[in-house]
Write an enzyme that holds these catalytic residues in place. Structure first.
Site, PDB file in Angstrom:
ATOM      1  N   THR A 154      46.243  53.418  75.244  1.00 24.15           N
ATOM      2  CA  THR A 154      46.275  54.301  74.089  1.00 24.15           C
ATOM      3  C   THR A 154      44.949  54.272  73.368  1.00 24.15           C
ATOM      4  O   THR A 154      44.323  53.223  73.305  1.00 24.15           O
ATOM      5  CB  THR A 154      47.374  53.800  73.112  1.00 24.15           C
ATOM      6  OG1 THR A 154      48.628  53.939  73.754  1.00 24.15           O
ATOM      7  CG2 THR A 154      47.389  54.588  71.813  1.00 24.15           C
ATOM      8  N   ARG A 195      60.984  59.283  77.039  1.00 26.76           N
ATOM      9  CA  ARG A 195      60.713  58.178  76.115  1.00 26.76           C
ATOM     10  C   ARG A 195      59.501  58.515  75.214  1.00 26.76           C
ATOM     11  O   ARG A 195      58.495  59.004  75.680  1.00 26.76           O
ATOM     12  CB  ARG A 195      60.439  56.906  76.920  1.00 26.76           C
ATOM     13  CG  ARG A 195      60.037  55.688  76.071  1.00 26.76           C
ATOM     14  CD  ARG A 195      58.536  55.482  75.994  1.00 26.76           C
ATOM     15  NE  ARG A 195      58.176  54.224  75.341  1.00 26.76           N
ATOM     16  CZ  ARG A 195      56.935  53.932  74.950  1.00 26.76           C
ATOM     17  NH1 ARG A 195      55.968  54.788  75.142  1.00 26.76           N
ATOM     18  NH2 ARG A 195      56.681  52.784  74.365  1.00 26.76           N
ATOM     19  N   VAL A 196      59.656  58.251  73.944  1.00 26.70           N
ATOM     20  CA  VAL A 196      58.535  58.433  73.013  1.00 26.70           C
ATOM     21  C   VAL A 196      58.203  57.081  72.402  1.00 26.70           C
ATOM     22  O   VAL A 196      59.100  56.358  71.948  1.00 26.70           O
ATOM     23  CB  VAL A 196      58.901  59.438  71.893  1.00 26.70           C
ATOM     24  CG1 VAL A 196      57.784  59.534  70.865  1.00 26.70           C
ATOM     25  CG2 VAL A 196      59.194  60.811  72.486  1.00 26.70           C
ATOM     26  N   GLY A 197      56.932  56.745  72.399  1.00 22.43           N
ATOM     27  CA  GLY A 197      56.517  55.456  71.828  1.00 22.43           C
ATOM     28  C   GLY A 197      56.135  55.594  70.368  1.00 22.43           C
ATOM     29  O   GLY A 197      56.510  56.552  69.684  1.00 22.43           O
ATOM     30  N   ASP A 198      55.378  54.640  69.897  1.00 22.94           N
ATOM     31  CA  ASP A 198      54.932  54.639  68.494  1.00 22.94           C
ATOM     32  C   ASP A 198      53.808  55.650  68.235  1.00 22.94           C
ATOM     33  O   ASP A 198      53.655  56.140  67.117  1.00 22.94           O
ATOM     34  CB  ASP A 198      54.428  53.244  68.113  1.00 22.94           C
ATOM     35  CG  ASP A 198      53.303  52.762  69.035  1.00 22.94           C
ATOM     36  OD1 ASP A 198      53.317  53.125  70.223  1.00 22.94           O
ATOM     37  OD2 ASP A 198      52.417  52.031  68.566  1.00 22.94           O
ATOM     38  N   GLY A 211      49.923  48.878  72.019  1.00 25.08           N
ATOM     39  CA  GLY A 211      50.831  47.884  72.583  1.00 25.08           C
ATOM     40  C   GLY A 211      52.208  48.458  72.790  1.00 25.08           C
ATOM     41  O   GLY A 211      52.377  49.677  72.916  1.00 25.08           O
ATOM     42  N   GLY A 270      55.198  50.118  72.093  1.00 25.01           N
ATOM     43  CA  GLY A 270      55.516  51.013  70.988  1.00 25.01           C
ATOM     44  C   GLY A 270      56.841  50.735  70.303  1.00 25.01           C
ATOM     45  O   GLY A 270      56.953  50.863  69.083  1.00 25.01           O
TER      46      GLY A 270
HETATM   47  C1  SD4 Z   1      53.229  53.282  73.706  1.00 25.99           C
HETATM   48  N1  SD4 Z   1      51.801  52.186  72.151  1.00 25.99           N
HETATM   49  O1  SD4 Z   1      53.470  54.324  74.300  1.00 25.99           O
HETATM   50  C2  SD4 Z   1      51.801  52.983  73.327  1.00 25.99           C
HETATM   51  C3  SD4 Z   1      51.111  52.350  74.507  1.00 25.99           C
HETATM   52  C4  SD4 Z   1      49.824  51.649  74.229  1.00 25.99           C
HETATM   53  O2  SD4 Z   1      47.905  50.616  75.053  1.00 25.99           O
HETATM   54  O3  SD4 Z   1      49.461  51.350  73.131  1.00 25.99           O
HETATM   55  N2  SD4 Z   1      49.031  51.287  75.215  1.00 25.99           N
HETATM   56  O4  SD4 Z   1      54.099  52.461  73.440  1.00 25.99           O
END
Ligand code: SD4
Length: 336
Positions: free
Chosen positions: A197, A225-228, A249, A251
């Site tokens: 990210t 799926r949706v992350g942070d 990291g 999410g």
């Molecule tokens: C996620 N936070 O999709 C993102 C992934 C990420 O380094 O940060 N990767 O959860």
């Protein structure tokens, strides 16, 4: 104290006060404009943002330019070159936020090269904050973006072909960061990159803060799926009075504590950016220390003075900084 005495005293102390203010002011001046971003892949991203900032451009334009730069790189895990979900489809998340709390985001968007610019359009052209999936793609097409090929990059195709053999979703955090090319901060057990990210924050010459995040999310995630990253208050938060924060990291763990909003709230309470990030990391770890050993979360923050700092759960999180004074990569401190 009578008026004359007060005036006399003021005449004596005014230069002192003035020079104190001047010092405080110049200390602030020194660190703007400035741009900071997650990971060492942030160096070229900062350079792209800096082109805008050094010409007295806005922080908003700068963070968008930085995100566009990395989305253009087909060899990078961010953008269309990113790793696919478990169905072999690349889905992208992005968000952007300015100094007036205007914000926009897209989640799970497919076949669009610059999700960050679609997010900005959502912010500027709609009364909404987040568009998802097909709706986000349709909005992008209506606004002049082109539909790109659905084909995976060579790197992503090879990695997916390997992964599908086991078809096992087992992410491993970057406890010990293995260098597997410049854009691979998180790894599966076999060493293939997991998720990646780009989050960046800039402060422009007018002292305004903005931030942007763009990602292909966790590799081999469940479709949908949706992350942070595209969630305001989780992957990015900007409060122009106190500061801004972004995260990288796992999410899900960031969403659980509204991570970047929390970091900014700690800055509001007077904590430095680094301590604010540390306290948010502690909030995650406190709930389940053993579980926290199995994943990574890193926060990166900047306050209104242009001071910056980061903190991660584990070793391995790094961030990049560009200002008139420096252009370098820092190691983040970590808790476990
Ligand atoms: C996620 N936070 O999709 C993102 C992934 C990420 O380094 O940060 N990767 O959860």
């Amino acid at each position: 104290m009578n008026r004359r005495k007060f005036l006399n005293l003021s005449a004596l102390t005014a230069p002192l006060l003035l020079s104190k203010n001047a010092i405080a002011h110049s200390a602030q001046q020194k660190n703007k404009p400035i741009v900071i971003s997650t990971w060492d892949s942030g160096m070229p991203v900062n350079a792209a943002a800096w082109k805008i900032l050094e010409k007295n451009g806005s922080a908003l334009d700068a963070v968008e330019a930085g995100a566009i730069h990395i989305e253009n790189d087909i060899n990078c895990c961010v953008g269309l070159g990113g790793y696919p979900d478990r169905d072999g489809i690349v889905t992208l998340d992005a968000c952007i936020m300015d100094h007036n709390a205007n914000c926009g985001a897209v989640a799970g968007i497919e076949r669009i090269k610059h999700p960050i610019s679609v997010a900005r359009k959502v912010m500027e052209k709609t009364p909404h904050v987040i568009l998802v999936g097909n709706g986000a793609q349709q909005f992008a097409l209506e606004n002049g973006f082109t539909l790109e090929s659905a084909a995976l990059s060579t790197d992503a195709k090879n990695a997916y072909a390997e992964w599908i053999k086991k078809n096992e979703y087992k992410p491993v955090s970057n406890i010990e960061r293995k260098q597997n090319g410049p854009f691979a901060p998180n790894f599966f057990e076999d060493g293939t990159p997991n998720h990646d990210t780009m989050g960046l924050i800039a402060m422009d010459i007018k002292n305004n803060l903005s931030g942007a995040v763009t990602t292909s999310g966790m590799a081999y995630k469940v479709h949908g799926r949706v992350g942070d990253s595209p969630i305001i208050g989780a992957g990015l938060f900007v409060d122009n009075e106190f500061g801004a924060a972004t995260s990288s990291g796992t999410g899900e763990e960031v969403i659980r504590i509204c991570g970047t909003h929390l970091v900014v709230e700690f800055m509001r309470q007077g904590y430095s950016p680094e301590l604010a990030c540390k306290k948010a990391v502690e909030r995650i770890v406190k709930r389940d220390r053993e579980k926290a050993k199995t994943f990574q979360v890193g926060f990166l923050a900047m306050n209104k003075k242009g001071q910056f700092g980061a903190y991660a759960i584990q070793k391995g999180f790094v961030f990049s900084v560009k200002s008139t004074n420096e252009n370098k990569i820092y190691d983040s401190k970590f808790l476990i």
